[in-house]
Enzyme design. Structure first.
Site, PDB file in Angstrom:
ATOM      1  N   ASN A 288       0.825  -0.561   0.042  1.00 14.71           N
ATOM      2  CA  ASN A 288       0.352  -0.070  -0.498  1.00 14.71           C
ATOM      3  C   ASN A 288       0.734   1.516   0.166  1.00 14.71           C
ATOM      4  OD1 ASN A 288      -1.647   1.936   0.285  1.00 14.71           O
ATOM      5  ND2 ASN A 288      -2.209   1.495   2.848  1.00 14.71           N
ATOM      6  N   TRP A 289       1.275   1.860  -1.293  1.00 11.65           N
ATOM      7  CA  TRP A 289       1.965   3.170  -1.217  1.00 11.65           C
ATOM      8  C   TRP A 289       1.323   4.377  -0.693  1.00 11.65           C
ATOM      9  CZ3 TRP A 289       4.141   2.664  -7.314  1.00 11.65           C
ATOM     10  CH2 TRP A 289       4.225   1.836  -7.109  1.00 11.65           C
ATOM     11  N   LYS A 290       0.053   4.599   0.130  1.00  5.66           N
ATOM     12  CA  LYS A 290      -0.974   5.264   0.330  1.00  5.66           C
ATOM     13  C   LYS A 290      -0.313   6.697  -0.437  1.00  5.66           C
ATOM     14  CE  LYS A 290      -0.273   2.978   5.052  1.00  5.66           C
ATOM     15  NZ  LYS A 290       0.438   3.346   6.184  1.00  5.66           N
TER      16      LYS A 290
ATOM     17  N   HIS B 226      -9.630   1.217   4.846  1.00  4.36           N
ATOM     18  CA  HIS B 226      -8.195   1.880   5.958  1.00  4.36           C
ATOM     19  C   HIS B 226      -8.259   2.845   7.399  1.00  4.36           C
ATOM     20  CE1 HIS B 226      -3.574   2.416   6.749  1.00  4.36           C
ATOM     21  NE2 HIS B 226      -3.650   1.338   5.875  1.00  4.36           N
TER      22      HIS B 226
ATOM     23  N   GLU C 127      -6.177   4.202   8.078  1.00  2.99           N
ATOM     24  CA  GLU C 127      -5.979   6.200   8.190  1.00  2.99           C
ATOM     25  C   GLU C 127      -7.388   6.683   7.428  1.00  2.99           C
ATOM     26  OE1 GLU C 127      -2.329   5.587   5.934  1.00  2.99           O
ATOM     27  OE2 GLU C 127      -1.367   4.910   7.329  1.00  2.99           O
TER      28      GLU C 127
ATOM     29  N   GLU D  16      -5.025  -4.714  10.212  1.00  2.00           N
ATOM     30  CA  GLU D  16      -4.339  -3.730  10.549  1.00  2.00           C
ATOM     31  C   GLU D  16      -4.059  -3.271  12.101  1.00  2.00           C
ATOM     32  OE1 GLU D  16      -2.118  -2.741   6.354  1.00  2.00           O
ATOM     33  OE2 GLU D  16      -3.693  -1.130   6.704  1.00  2.00           O
TER      34      GLU D  16
ATOM     35  N   GLY E  43       3.130   2.477  10.737  1.00  4.61           N
ATOM     36  CA  GLY E  43       3.889   3.346  10.568  1.00  4.61           C
ATOM     37  C   GLY E  43       4.968   4.384  11.911  1.00  4.61           C
TER      38      GLY E  43
ATOM     39  N   GLY F 189       2.925  -0.776   4.213  1.00  2.00           N
ATOM     40  CA  GLY F 189       3.270   0.831   3.957  1.00  2.00           C
ATOM     41  C   GLY F 189       4.573   0.714   3.461  1.00  2.00           C
ATOM     42  N   GLY F 190       5.368   1.542   4.795  1.00  7.76           N
ATOM     43  CA  GLY F 190       7.152   2.054   4.537  1.00  7.76           C
ATOM     44  C   GLY F 190       7.842   0.904   3.554  1.00  7.76           C
TER      45      GLY F 190
END
Ligand code: 13P
Length: 256
Positions: free
Chosen positions: A10-12, A100, A102, A172, A178, A239-240
């Site tokens: 997931n590149w966000k 998600h 976020e 998650e 993060g 993510g990261g």
């Protein structure tokens, strides 16, 4: 039950089109040609909407799945800033992340809107990665299972057993996203087993055995092997570490 593992990045809100194409080129160069390293895991990336076309182009000829990070429930209309499933399907995008944390935390998504989005994506023939997870406060209060049960029941309201085949769940924990803090193998396994059993109660034992449940939250090469070895963890939503070719490849290899 033999479930094919999934490694999904997931590149966000990271990666311009040029940067995204370069990342795919780096993955291909170091992945022995086909981006997958081996045929065992399904490998997916979820770039920002504006980066999707460039990534699709860069990924041509590989088994890499290129998906989107969200989708609206209407086909079209006065919804400034939103993108519909019809628009994504037209681009050849068949996978979408929904719910998600976020989106829930910063953009007011509720279980009700998540459910609407899931229904619209499935109706358009898309497949969904549905995210669920508890906050640190909820975990410390001891209500993790209640929170997850509510999310799963609401987010999957009206979804049939047949439609469930097109859904992957992603657990998650919000406190692990993060933050560098990962759930331990045991903490993650415990939750995954709980969610799988819940799917068994809501649908059927076979459905529970078939559904793939990914872990997400500071997954990286150093901790992936232990997490992926758990019986109810079927892959990762990353993510990261998905933004660096070497790390992402190491994660794919850990799932082989
Ligand atoms: P991190 O891997 O950066 O913790 O992000 C996880 C995530 O939110 C994937 O959707």
């Amino acid at each position: 039950m033999d479930r094919k593992k999934v490694i999904a990045g997931n590149w966000k809100m990271n990666m311009t089109a040029a940067e995204g194409a370069q990342l795919i080129a780096d993955l291909k160069a170091n992945c022995g040609g086909a981006c997958g390293c081996c045929s065992a895991p399904e490998v997916m990336v979820f770039p920002p909407f504006t980066t999707i076309a460039a990534v699709q182009e860069a990924a041509k000829g590989t088994p890499l799945v290129v998906g989107a990070q969200n989708v609206h429930w209407a086909t079209n209309g006065a919804f400034t800033g939103e993108i519909s499933a019809k628009m994504l399907v037209e681009m050849g995008v068949n996978y979408v992340i929904i719910g998600h944390s976020e989106r829930r935390q910063y953009f007011g998504e509720t279980d009700e809107t998540v459910n609407q989005r899931v229904k619209a994506a499935l109706a358009a023939g898309m497949k969904v990665i549905l995210c669920i997870g508890e906050t640190l406060e909820e975990r410390e209060k001891g209500v993790t299972e209640a929170v997850l049960e509510k999310q799963v029941r609401w987010d999957l309201a009206d979804i049939t057993k047949e439609q469930l085949e097109n859904i992957i769940l992603a657990y998650e924990p919000v406190w692990a996203i993060g933050t560098g803090k990962t759930a331990t193998n045991e903490q993650a396994q415990e939750v995954h087993a709980f969610v799988r059993a819940l799917i068994g109660k809501m649908y059927c034992p076979v459905c529970a055995g078939k559904i793939r449940i990914l872990y997400g939250g500071s997954m990286k090469p150093a901790n992936a092997e232990g997490l992926l070895a758990q019986p109810d963890i079927d892959g990762g939503l990353i993510g990261g570490a998905a933004l660096k070719a070497a790390d992402f490849i190491a994660l794919v290899k850990a799932a082989c």
